[in-house]
Design a protein around this motif. Sequence first.
Motif, PDB file in Angstrom:
ATOM      1  N   PHE A  85       3.290   6.469   5.100  1.00 39.13           N
ATOM      2  CA  PHE A  85       2.951   7.565   4.197  1.00 39.13           C
ATOM      3  C   PHE A  85       4.173   8.019   3.413  1.00 39.13           C
ATOM      4  O   PHE A  85       4.123   8.221   2.196  1.00 39.13           O
ATOM      5  N   VAL A  86       5.287   8.167   4.133  1.00 38.46           N
ATOM      6  CA  VAL A  86       6.513   8.650   3.487  1.00 38.46           C
ATOM      7  C   VAL A  86       6.915   7.708   2.358  1.00 38.46           C
ATOM      8  O   VAL A  86       7.167   8.139   1.215  1.00 38.46           O
ATOM      9  N   THR A  87       6.952   6.406   2.655  1.00 37.08           N
ATOM     10  CA  THR A  87       7.372   5.466   1.596  1.00 37.08           C
ATOM     11  C   THR A  87       6.326   5.413   0.493  1.00 37.08           C
ATOM     12  O   THR A  87       6.665   5.294  -0.691  1.00 37.08           O
ATOM     13  N   GLY A  88       5.031   5.550   0.880  1.00 35.60           N
ATOM     14  CA  GLY A  88       3.970   5.549  -0.125  1.00 35.60           C
ATOM     15  C   GLY A  88       4.140   6.741  -1.066  1.00 35.60           C
ATOM     16  O   GLY A  88       3.962   6.625  -2.285  1.00 35.60           O
ATOM     17  N   PHE A  89       4.515   7.880  -0.454  1.00 32.14           N
ATOM     18  CA  PHE A  89       4.659   9.100  -1.237  1.00 32.14           C
ATOM     19  C   PHE A  89       5.688   8.918  -2.356  1.00 32.14           C
ATOM     20  O   PHE A  89       5.429   9.231  -3.523  1.00 32.14           O
ATOM     21  N   PHE A  90       6.833   8.358  -1.965  1.00 29.97           N
ATOM     22  CA  PHE A  90       7.892   8.208  -2.973  1.00 29.97           C
ATOM     23  C   PHE A  90       7.678   6.989  -3.869  1.00 29.97           C
ATOM     24  O   PHE A  90       8.471   6.713  -4.759  1.00 29.97           O
ATOM     25  N   GLY A  91       6.596   6.258  -3.620  1.00 28.63           N
ATOM     26  CA  GLY A  91       6.274   5.127  -4.490  1.00 28.63           C
ATOM     27  C   GLY A  91       5.273   5.498  -5.568  1.00 28.63           C
ATOM     28  O   GLY A  91       4.882   4.648  -6.378  1.00 28.63           O
ATOM     29  N   MET A  92       4.838   6.767  -5.577  1.00 29.93           N
ATOM     30  CA  MET A  92       3.857   7.179  -6.581  1.00 29.93           C
ATOM     31  C   MET A  92       4.506   7.266  -7.957  1.00 29.93           C
ATOM     32  O   MET A  92       5.709   7.473  -8.094  1.00 29.93           O
ATOM     33  N   ASN A  93       3.658   7.155  -8.972  1.00 31.41           N
ATOM     34  CA  ASN A  93       4.166   7.120 -10.336  1.00 31.41           C
ATOM     35  C   ASN A  93       4.458   8.477 -10.947  1.00 31.41           C
ATOM     36  O   ASN A  93       4.675   8.593 -12.147  1.00 31.41           O
ATOM     37  N   PHE A  94       4.379   9.547 -10.108  1.00 31.27           N
ATOM     38  CA  PHE A  94       4.810  10.838 -10.627  1.00 31.27           C
ATOM     39  C   PHE A  94       6.306  10.802 -10.910  1.00 31.27           C
ATOM     40  O   PHE A  94       6.801  11.416 -11.829  1.00 31.27           O
ATOM     41  N   PHE A  95       6.987  10.043 -10.071  1.00 31.51           N
ATOM     42  CA  PHE A  95       8.454  10.056 -10.133  1.00 31.51           C
ATOM     43  C   PHE A  95       8.948   8.819 -10.864  1.00 31.51           C
ATOM     44  O   PHE A  95       8.363   7.754 -10.770  1.00 31.51           O
ATOM     45  N   GLU A  96      10.098   8.993 -11.594  1.00 34.39           N
ATOM     46  CA  GLU A  96      10.686   7.863 -12.324  1.00 34.39           C
ATOM     47  C   GLU A  96      11.996   7.481 -11.642  1.00 34.39           C
ATOM     48  O   GLU A  96      12.742   8.354 -11.223  1.00 34.39           O
ATOM     49  N   PRO A  97      12.236   6.198 -11.490  1.00 33.94           N
ATOM     50  CA  PRO A  97      13.521   5.810 -10.897  1.00 33.94           C
ATOM     51  C   PRO A  97      14.666   6.381 -11.716  1.00 33.94           C
ATOM     52  O   PRO A  97      14.580   6.498 -12.940  1.00 33.94           O
ATOM     53  N   GLY A 131       9.557  -0.222  -2.356  1.00 36.84           N
ATOM     54  CA  GLY A 131       8.662   0.084  -3.468  1.00 36.84           C
ATOM     55  C   GLY A 131       8.782   1.526  -3.927  1.00 36.84           C
ATOM     56  O   GLY A 131       8.095   1.944  -4.848  1.00 36.84           O
ATOM     57  N   ASN A 169      10.305   4.939  -5.632  1.00 38.89           N
ATOM     58  CA  ASN A 169      10.852   5.117  -6.983  1.00 38.89           C
ATOM     59  C   ASN A 169      12.300   5.570  -7.018  1.00 38.89           C
ATOM     60  O   ASN A 169      12.797   5.974  -8.058  1.00 38.89           O
ATOM     61  N   LEU A 216       5.552   6.688   8.638  1.00 39.94           N
ATOM     62  CA  LEU A 216       6.590   6.136   7.759  1.00 39.94           C
ATOM     63  C   LEU A 216       5.951   5.529   6.517  1.00 39.94           C
ATOM     64  O   LEU A 216       6.466   5.674   5.399  1.00 39.94           O
ATOM     65  N   PHE A 271      -1.921   6.719  -6.524  1.00 43.85           N
ATOM     66  CA  PHE A 271      -0.991   7.169  -7.570  1.00 43.85           C
ATOM     67  C   PHE A 271       0.195   6.234  -7.739  1.00 43.85           C
ATOM     68  O   PHE A 271       1.052   6.455  -8.572  1.00 43.85           O
TER      69      PHE A 271
END
Lengths: 328, 328, 328, 328, 328
Positions: free
Chosen positions: C279-291, E285, E287, C277, A284
């Motif tokens: 996983f955690v950074t991967g989670f917040f790197g998903m495109n569900f969220f917008e900067p 990386g 968001n 860790l 994702f």
Amino acid sequence: MIRSLYYTPGKPIRKDIPPQEFPKLTRNHRGLLWVDFADEPPETCLPILQGFGFHHLAIEDALQQTHSPKLDDWGNYLYIVLNYMTIADNGSDWETDIDELDVFLGQNYIVTHHDNPMTAIDETWDSSNRDERNLHDGADHLLYKITDKLVADYMPLVEKIDSSIDQIEDQVFDKPSPRTLEKLFALKRVLLAMRRILLPQREVMNKLARDDYQVIDPKDRIFFRDIYDHLVRLHDLNESLRDLVGGALDTYLSVINNRMNDIMKTLTIITTLFMPLAFVTGFFGMNFFEPLGLMRNWTTNPVFYIMLAITVLLPTGMYLWMRRRTWI
Amino acid sequence: MIRSLYYTPGKPIRKDIPPQEFPKLTRNHRGLLWVDFADEPPETCLPILQGFGFHHLAIEDALQQTHSPKLDDWGNYLYIVLNYMTIADNGSDWETDIDELDVFLGQNYIVTHHDNPMTAIDETWDSSNRDERNLHDGADHLLYKITDKLVADYMPLVEKIDSSIDQIEDQVFDKPSPRTLEKLFALKRVLLAMRRILLPQREVMNKLARDDYQVIDPKDRIFFRDIYDHLVRLHDLNESLRDLVGGALDTYLSVINNRMNDIMKTLTIITTLFMPLAFVTGFFGMNFFEPLGLMRNWTTNPVFYIMLAITVLLPTGMYLWMRRRTWI
Amino acid sequence: MIRSLYYTPGKPIRKDIPPQEFPKLTRNHRGLLWVDFADEPPETCLPILQGFGFHHLAIEDALQQTHSPKLDDWGNYLYIVLNYMTIADNGSDWETDIDELDVFLGQNYIVTHHDNPMTAIDETWDSSNRDERNLHDGADHLLYKITDKLVADYMPLVEKIDSSIDQIEDQVFDKPSPRTLEKLFALKRVLLAMRRILLPQREVMNKLARDDYQVIDPKDRIFFRDIYDHLVRLHDLNESLRDLVGGALDTYLSVINNRMNDIMKTLTIITTLFMPLAFVTGFFGMNFFEPLGLMRNWTTNPVFYIMLAITVLLPTGMYLWMRRRTWI
Amino acid sequence: MIRSLYYTPGKPIRKDIPPQEFPKLTRNHRGLLWVDFADEPPETCLPILQGFGFHHLAIEDALQQTHSPKLDDWGNYLYIVLNYMTIADNGSDWETDIDELDVFLGQNYIVTHHDNPMTAIDETWDSSNRDERNLHDGADHLLYKITDKLVADYMPLVEKIDSSIDQIEDQVFDKPSPRTLEKLFALKRVLLAMRRILLPQREVMNKLARDDYQVIDPKDRIFFRDIYDHLVRLHDLNESLRDLVGGALDTYLSVINNRMNDIMKTLTIITTLFMPLAFVTGFFGMNFFEPLGLMRNWTTNPVFYIMLAITVLLPTGMYLWMRRRTWI
Amino acid sequence: MIRSLYYTPGKPIRKDIPPQEFPKLTRNHRGLLWVDFADEPPETCLPILQGFGFHHLAIEDALQQTHSPKLDDWGNYLYIVLNYMTIADNGSDWETDIDELDVFLGQNYIVTHHDNPMTAIDETWDSSNRDERNLHDGADHLLYKITDKLVADYMPLVEKIDSSIDQIEDQVFDKPSPRTLEKLFALKRVLLAMRRILLPQREVMNKLARDDYQVIDPKDRIFFRDIYDHLVRLHDLNESLRDLVGGALDTYLSVINNRMNDIMKTLTIITTLFMPLAFVTGFFGMNFFEPLGLMRNWTTNPVFYIMLAITVLLPTGMYLWMRRRTWI
């Protein structure tokens, strides 16, 4: 150092007799002469030993210090080689030193030759000086006294090793470390060295207790039998200790192996749990998809601080957990 | 505790005879005297034993408690050392204790000396008190009765160890744990200790059954032969049990090793499957590319919840699967 | 090369006697003939040996060079096979060569046959030439002198191996490498080869020292007894060295195993700490969220350079740390 | 069950003789009495055995069923203990049962006692009933016939084990599994149990073939010699089989180890190849950089489908590859 | 095939004598009869062997082909069992076949029985036919010739194994593979099988060389002594080869283990270096942060192509490096 001692019943003990007199004194069958060479260079010993009329092969053996315990019967005297062991315990390493005691035993004299000071010799010497009853029973009984002390000296050594093994066995399950291994290997080496000298000495005592020698009074054989029994016992103890060391080594390896398994299991579990998740989040995170903007509250400051806290606390927690399991 | 017992045919058994009378009683060839020292300090034993006229080396051996099983023939009496074993099973650890029984066997008396209470001695004592026919066959037969009981006492021990091994063998395949290993090493140690005392005792019995001793009636030898056969059998059983323990250890290590292989295989498979995928997703997550906006429906709320569910359910499922395979 | 030497008391030593004279010379009971074949082809040796009247089986054995140490008593002569060992130390590999010395010992002659030059033979030859007193005591004493030198030659070899083991033992704990292993296996092989020839040679000497042979003067037996004792000592040393090599091998494997454990531990710890860790950074790197744009200062140039520095310094640091732990 | 059989030359065989008559029949030196106790409680056996006049120690041994093979010479009769083995093959586990055959052999009678039915006894019994020539050669020849059958029964067992090992050896290289290991350990146990009873039985036969017994006709010794040779051969086969099992175990462990190495290698290669790549893609996925928009065609639908196909096909392919290598 | 040969001094050799004549011929003490059964069914052999008057137990042993080497003295003839070994080298697997040679040796006849063709028999047969001097020394000397050839046949076998081990030892360090292991296990098996038949054959030769048999001329004993020495030598070589195989196995395992360690080290190093980096890049990386747009030149086409080149070249390089280290 050469020291000598001459006893004739009813007369005071003579000491430090000049070597030239030795041959003459041995001809008096009622006296008893003891000559002790301690750390004396071969040059000095050679003429004196020749003066006794010993065979040159026996003298060579005595001066070369390279023999295993043995007994040679030369008719009117016996040449006996015995070994004694000293151990210096330097922390993990046990420095063992095996030295040689050469004995020439005649009808009415005994000649002892050794390179390092020996408590068994010194104690017998002192008690002979103090109380002449120790010299009353002849040269063969003096030999018995010396060997008895020499063999008795193994006992504290064996006990020290025993308590060392006990200590190590406790460590093995609680806190196995490479140093434990080093100690075990050192103990193994000491026990092997001890075994190597116990067995032939036992054989020498067996011969003294069983065979017929010109210079051994048959009714004194029982005493050498007693030392023989002590050596049998020591050999048994040695075997037991070697078994214990072997068992501790096996246990050590098994404990290490078990710990290794635990570690690998954890690695596998963590990898197995998080690798697929990493794929999911990676999927994702690809640029095929555009953020929708609806979930912008997931990227606000509070969430960021929570996330930061997790990245600090998670590894710290795992670190502490691993520490408690004594992996680190 | 010192207790004594005197039997003359046709008269009632006398008990607790004052030690001073012992020498006199042994001179009556028709009587039978049994003196038993249990946990008595050497000071008290020494004069009494000297009263019997035993050799001081034999007395020393008896009082020092440091000998392996042996038999010394002193002509008109035998000095015999036997061992007995007690085991306290504290869960995983078997505490073994090897004690010594010293016996002086004369024509018409037997002296037993031991530090800890012994059922073999106590039972023979009681049955002798109860029924004087037990004393009818002389001192050598009394010795037979004591050793027969002493040897018979090994049997329940051996059976207990046997059932322990059975139990462990089942665990090894189903649920191997470090505790299984500890138990196996403890059993191994017990069996080694037992072997060490069975072998020389067998030899003592062999001598009693075969050799000619002044104080053993030749027609009683057959009884010592019987005990010898029992010890042969016990030694055989001991060997079998040691083989079983060895086999269980090998099995344990193999099972652990197999399990380890399984775990490593899983780790490798998971890594091998997901690592390339991680690269693929990583590749398309690089900032060279810009999202097109066409696939924004992949980042809607429902998809997000599905994704969240996956991140929870996937590790949970894997965890349960690993649990079922008993890895955790 | 064939060389010969003939001594008769009171006359000068004759050398390089023509082979045809040998049979005649052996008939003179007061003389002493020594014939030495060194690396001579069987064709040349055969007729000469037959001239002595040796049994054809003994001659075959001597010429085939394929025998273990042994002693055959053929009545008026002995056929003796001895072995000697040469070691060429090529760095890690010790090339051992075991050669055969065949001896025919008669009342007044000795025939030696070997393929490679032997220092024991050469030295005895030279000293016999130099000083005819060496030939004074007959053929059996000459055999004693040769075997004495042959056995003495093992000593420097044993000491060389001993110092090699010492060196390796130090390496094992500090810097274990596959080359250490190679060296240990090479030493093990050398010691095994040595053991194989020491034991039967000891037996040959035992026979010479104990049994009654027509060509051995009973009062010379004591000399072979002395060599026997040296071989016993050498065998003991060999056993000790083999124990040391075995111990060093065990230590090597344990040290390697410990190091392996350390490495696996590190792998597990690093993976365990960073996987979650990731996983955690991967989670917040998903495109569900917008900067959000609020934290743009995290993507400024200074931060980028710090990040770059970390990606260079972190692995460099870890690399140096691993290096200090001698993993690389 | 108690069965008996009485043969006198020239008369029909009598069966099921009342036990009271046994003592009388044994007194007729021309007849031959065989009494067989099969799974009979001690209470019933005791009085009958006492009727024969056997020593109470021998009777006790016979009734207790706890002895190793042995031979006791009681003068006018021999007490012999033999063992026989039955194996039930339950798939992976071989259940072995070792039973005891007690034999009392007199001049003109033989008494056999066993707990489980024995084919060796039954067959000899039947053939004796069928054809009285089997009884013609006396009690010792009857013993020979029984032991010959008993020993012959080991052969099919040994062959069965042999073919089992063959089967396992094929599996070891092709498809090693923990079940293979279980089978090997079971076979090892069976072979050890067999070895334990073969050796003392061999000794019993050796005694019968070599020693002088009152109840064994010297010219029948040759038959026991033959059985002895069979037992030597069986023991040799047993040793060979044990070597084969040991070799198969070593091979199994090596094959497993090699497979493990293969797996680890794959893991390392995959990790080593993709980890740096993951860093590279991760690096360009950081938010320092902004997409340029020029490479938007990399995020179009066709590329997405290709990418989806890769994420499905790549792990499937790897899975099939690992399957072909029999890892899964 | 049955073939026979009859020699009387001064007459031509008779061949293929009808079996009915055998008993008559053996009665002529000046002649020498040799009957050889090669792969003949028991039915045909039985009556002929019975014709010689051999004991039925010996005949049974000869026809059953299931015996270990042994020697039975039946007074006027000896029954001897010997083994010979044939090896077919099918690449990695050495197929060993152990066959049996049965010999009946009488004063003036020899009967040989074997299932497979034997070069030792055939060669002796041919040379006996060619030159009757071979038959001159009687039946015992014929037996010597056969056994001498039989034992000599081991030598090329041993040399073949020796060169095989040499070859493998080179492979072990350079290119260890599971096939190396297979070969080593095959060699180990062959050497064990050889050892098993060498030892009892040595014993048979020892008996022939030492004991007093009616059919062996005492002055021929020396020849059997010679074969005995050859077997001693072969046994020694066998032991050495077994040590070499054992050493090669240990080396193989150590080399594999070292390689494994190397591989694990690499895995750990790569993981340890890149995992923290992966976290760092993952962190930036997320968001939370928005690209600044200032570093857009990092996402231009040239950088993209460099990055693509890295993703291709990096794994290729690592792959080649691993290949050079022979991991793949």
